[in-house]
Design an enzyme around this catalytic site. Structure first.
Site, PDB file in Angstrom:
ATOM      1  N   SER A 230      -8.454  18.096 -32.573  1.00  0.00           N
ATOM      2  CA  SER A 230      -7.633  19.120 -31.914  1.00  0.00           C
ATOM      3  C   SER A 230      -6.395  19.369 -32.771  1.00  0.00           C
ATOM      4  O   SER A 230      -5.987  18.489 -33.543  1.00  0.00           O
ATOM      5  CB  SER A 230      -7.201  18.610 -30.527  1.00  0.00           C
ATOM      6  OG  SER A 230      -6.191  19.425 -29.975  1.00  0.00           O
TER       7      SER A 230
ATOM      8  N   TYR B 250      -3.287  12.816 -24.193  1.00  0.00           N
ATOM      9  CA  TYR B 250      -4.328  13.571 -24.912  1.00  0.00           C
ATOM     10  C   TYR B 250      -4.028  13.587 -26.415  1.00  0.00           C
ATOM     11  O   TYR B 250      -4.888  13.268 -27.241  1.00  0.00           O
ATOM     12  CB  TYR B 250      -4.407  14.994 -24.365  1.00  0.00           C
ATOM     13  CG  TYR B 250      -5.438  15.872 -25.037  1.00  0.00           C
ATOM     14  CD1 TYR B 250      -6.799  15.706 -24.754  1.00  0.00           C
ATOM     15  CD2 TYR B 250      -5.073  16.862 -25.947  1.00  0.00           C
ATOM     16  CE1 TYR B 250      -7.760  16.507 -25.371  1.00  0.00           C
ATOM     17  CE2 TYR B 250      -6.022  17.665 -26.562  1.00  0.00           C
ATOM     18  CZ  TYR B 250      -7.363  17.490 -26.268  1.00  0.00           C
ATOM     19  OH  TYR B 250      -8.311  18.278 -26.881  1.00  0.00           O
TER      20      TYR B 250
HETATM   21  P1  NDP Z   1     -15.587  20.985 -21.856  1.00  0.00           P
HETATM   22  O1  NDP Z   1     -14.920  20.243 -20.763  1.00  0.00           O
HETATM   23  O2  NDP Z   1     -15.936  22.385 -21.663  1.00  0.00           O
HETATM   24  O3  NDP Z   1     -16.880  20.168 -22.341  1.00  0.00           O
HETATM   25  C1  NDP Z   1     -16.744  18.804 -22.645  1.00  0.00           C
HETATM   26  C2  NDP Z   1     -18.105  18.194 -22.861  1.00  0.00           C
HETATM   27  O4  NDP Z   1     -17.918  16.789 -23.090  1.00  0.00           O
HETATM   28  C3  NDP Z   1     -18.989  18.327 -21.638  1.00  0.00           C
HETATM   29  O5  NDP Z   1     -20.344  18.488 -22.011  1.00  0.00           O
HETATM   30  C4  NDP Z   1     -18.779  17.000 -20.946  1.00  0.00           C
HETATM   31  O6  NDP Z   1     -19.870  16.709 -20.113  1.00  0.00           O
HETATM   32  C5  NDP Z   1     -18.687  16.066 -22.138  1.00  0.00           C
HETATM   33  N1  NDP Z   1     -18.070  14.780 -21.830  1.00  0.00           N
HETATM   34  C6  NDP Z   1     -16.863  14.557 -21.267  1.00  0.00           C
HETATM   35  N2  NDP Z   1     -16.661  13.241 -21.102  1.00  0.00           N
HETATM   36  C7  NDP Z   1     -17.772  12.637 -21.585  1.00  0.00           C
HETATM   37  C8  NDP Z   1     -18.175  11.289 -21.683  1.00  0.00           C
HETATM   38  N3  NDP Z   1     -17.403  10.275 -21.250  1.00  0.00           N
HETATM   39  N4  NDP Z   1     -19.375  11.006 -22.227  1.00  0.00           N
HETATM   40  C9  NDP Z   1     -20.174  12.008 -22.660  1.00  0.00           C
HETATM   41  N5  NDP Z   1     -19.864  13.294 -22.594  1.00  0.00           N
HETATM   42  C10 NDP Z   1     -18.670  13.607 -22.044  1.00  0.00           C
HETATM   43  O7  NDP Z   1     -14.635  20.835 -23.122  1.00  0.00           O
HETATM   44  P2  NDP Z   1     -14.556  21.673 -24.494  1.00  0.00           P
HETATM   45  O8  NDP Z   1     -15.869  22.205 -24.852  1.00  0.00           O
HETATM   46  O9  NDP Z   1     -13.392  22.557 -24.404  1.00  0.00           O
HETATM   47  O10 NDP Z   1     -14.121  20.483 -25.469  1.00  0.00           O
HETATM   48  C11 NDP Z   1     -14.996  19.883 -26.419  1.00  0.00           C
HETATM   49  C12 NDP Z   1     -14.136  19.083 -27.389  1.00  0.00           C
HETATM   50  O11 NDP Z   1     -13.206  19.951 -28.008  1.00  0.00           O
HETATM   51  C13 NDP Z   1     -13.302  17.994 -26.715  1.00  0.00           C
HETATM   52  O12 NDP Z   1     -13.292  16.846 -27.539  1.00  0.00           O
HETATM   53  C14 NDP Z   1     -11.917  18.605 -26.645  1.00  0.00           C
HETATM   54  O13 NDP Z   1     -10.901  17.630 -26.625  1.00  0.00           O
HETATM   55  C15 NDP Z   1     -11.906  19.420 -27.907  1.00  0.00           C
HETATM   56  N6  NDP Z   1     -10.925  20.500 -27.910  1.00  0.00           N
HETATM   57  C16 NDP Z   1     -10.937  21.446 -26.908  1.00  0.00           C
HETATM   58  C17 NDP Z   1      -9.982  22.452 -26.911  1.00  0.00           C
HETATM   59  C18 NDP Z   1      -9.924  23.502 -25.847  1.00  0.00           C
HETATM   60  O14 NDP Z   1      -8.949  24.268 -25.818  1.00  0.00           O
HETATM   61  N7  NDP Z   1     -10.902  23.604 -24.943  1.00  0.00           N
HETATM   62  C19 NDP Z   1      -8.978  22.533 -27.983  1.00  0.00           C
HETATM   63  C20 NDP Z   1      -9.075  21.502 -28.973  1.00  0.00           C
HETATM   64  C21 NDP Z   1     -10.017  20.527 -28.925  1.00  0.00           C
HETATM   65  P3  NDP Z   1     -19.803  15.728 -18.841  1.00  0.00           P
HETATM   66  O15 NDP Z   1     -18.458  15.927 -18.184  1.00  0.00           O
HETATM   67  O16 NDP Z   1     -20.963  16.168 -18.045  1.00  0.00           O
HETATM   68  O17 NDP Z   1     -19.996  14.362 -19.409  1.00  0.00           O
END
Ligand code: NDP
Length: 276
Positions: free
Chosen positions: A157, A170
């Site tokens: 990020s 975070y």
């Molecule tokens: P979402 O919440 O839309 O998706 C996150 C995904 O991660 C889901 O599939 C979720 O599925 C999965 N996940 C969460 N916790 C776990 C876990 N313990 N084990 C396995 N899977 C897990 O988030 P984004 O797509 O926005 O984010 C994806 C990545 O990008 C993250 O690492 C986030 O920090 C990073 N990011 C996002 C930004 C944004 O603005 N959205 C900006 C910068 C970085 P489930 O909950 O079903 O497990």
């Protein structure tokens, strides 16, 4: 072989023969990454904690002609990661593939003023955002090293590059993820395995929707007004799309010679235009 020469790989076949694991592939950025890797010929395993979401993404990829598999995994749980790694390797081995590409994308977000960061928030965010990628990477690294080829991409990020108000836990967990990648890149030099970090700004995903909903609930301000304010605060006046992040991840995964090692690539919409 250079692109454009006879027999050069086309975009649709650049990852043909490769196997990939995308954590957090059930929605948002992870689902977009899975789609782009599959569109280039990789067999893709998507995993997250929510079975219907990963199954839906895998089914969509199969419907588009790709090899795709859904696995349930909590990246913060060592036993769950070990079981997922065994299953992923087994599924791909049945198609004569190995886990060549690992995308550590799974992550969670939360916010609080510094003085109200609870131990639970701090530890939960670190377990998922930093310990999770450590465990998953350890599970697949040995095979990559044995084969002398691997591409590990961490979805970090911009919060791993600098601080901002109210996101202490975070940002600290993402700084830990970036530090891990820096050390691993130094260890991997000359092995054929690379680790790189993609560092997006605000992306239009369910994570951002949830963050805005939480702020709306805490402040009483409408989520749409907050969303408009967030967009206006971005360099291009808009959020980044999941496909823009997936594009950066895919370009690293396609790096055949491994010349990109230890890179930290910020993905932020340009101030001078692009799609709205
Ligand atoms: P979402 O919440 O839309 O998706 C996150 C995904 O991660 C889901 O599939 C979720 O599925 C999965 N996940 C969460 N916790 C776990 C876990 N313990 N084990 C396995 N899977 C897990 O988030 P984004 O797509 O926005 O984010 C994806 C990545 O990008 C993250 O690492 C986030 O920090 C990073 N990011 C996002 C930004 C944004 O603005 N959205 C900006 C910068 C970085 P489930 O909950 O079903 O497990």
């Amino acid at each position: 072989m250079a692109r454009g020469q006879p027999g050069a790989a086309t975009d649709r076949s650049r990852l043909a023969g490769r196997g990939a694991v995308v954590t957090g592939g059930g929605r948002g950025i992870g689902a977009a990454i899975a789609r782009q890797l599959a569109a280039r010929g990789a067999a893709v395993v998507v995993c997250s904690r929510t079975p219907p979401q990963v199954e839906r993404v895998a089914a969509q990829l199969r419907a588009a002609g790709a090899d795709a598999y859904a696995l349930v995994c909590d990246v913060a749980d060592p036993d769950s990661v070990a079981a997922m790694a065994r299953a992923a390797q087994g599924r791909l081995a049945a198609r004569a593939r190995t886990v060549d590409i690992l995308v550590n994308n799974a992550g969670i977000a939360d916010s609080a003023p510094f003085s109200r960061v609870s131990l639970d928030q701090w530890e939960t965010l670190h377990r998922v955002n930093a310990t999770g990628p450590l465990l998953v990477t350890q599970a697949f690294l040995g095979g990559m090293l044995e084969r002398g080829w691997g591409r590990i991409v961490n979805v970090s990020s911009v919060a791993s590059l600098h601080g901002a108000p109210y996101i202490t836990a975070y940002a600290a967990s993402k700084h830990a993820l970036l530090g891990m990648a820096r050390c691993l890149a130094a260890e991997l030099d000359g092995t054929g395995v690379t680790v790189n970090s993609v560092c997006p700004g605000y992306v239009d995903t369910p994570m951002t929707d949830q963050s805005l909903a939480k702020i709306a609930a805490a402040t009483g301000r409408p989520a749409e007004e907050l969303r408009a304010g967030l967009k206006a605060a971005q360099p291009a006046g808009r959020l980044i799309t999941p496909d823009e992040v997936a594009g950066a991840v895919t370009r690293i995964a396609e790096d055949e010679t491994g010349s990109i090692q230890g890179a930290e690539i910020a993905v932020e919409a340009p101030a001078h235009g692009g799609p709205a």
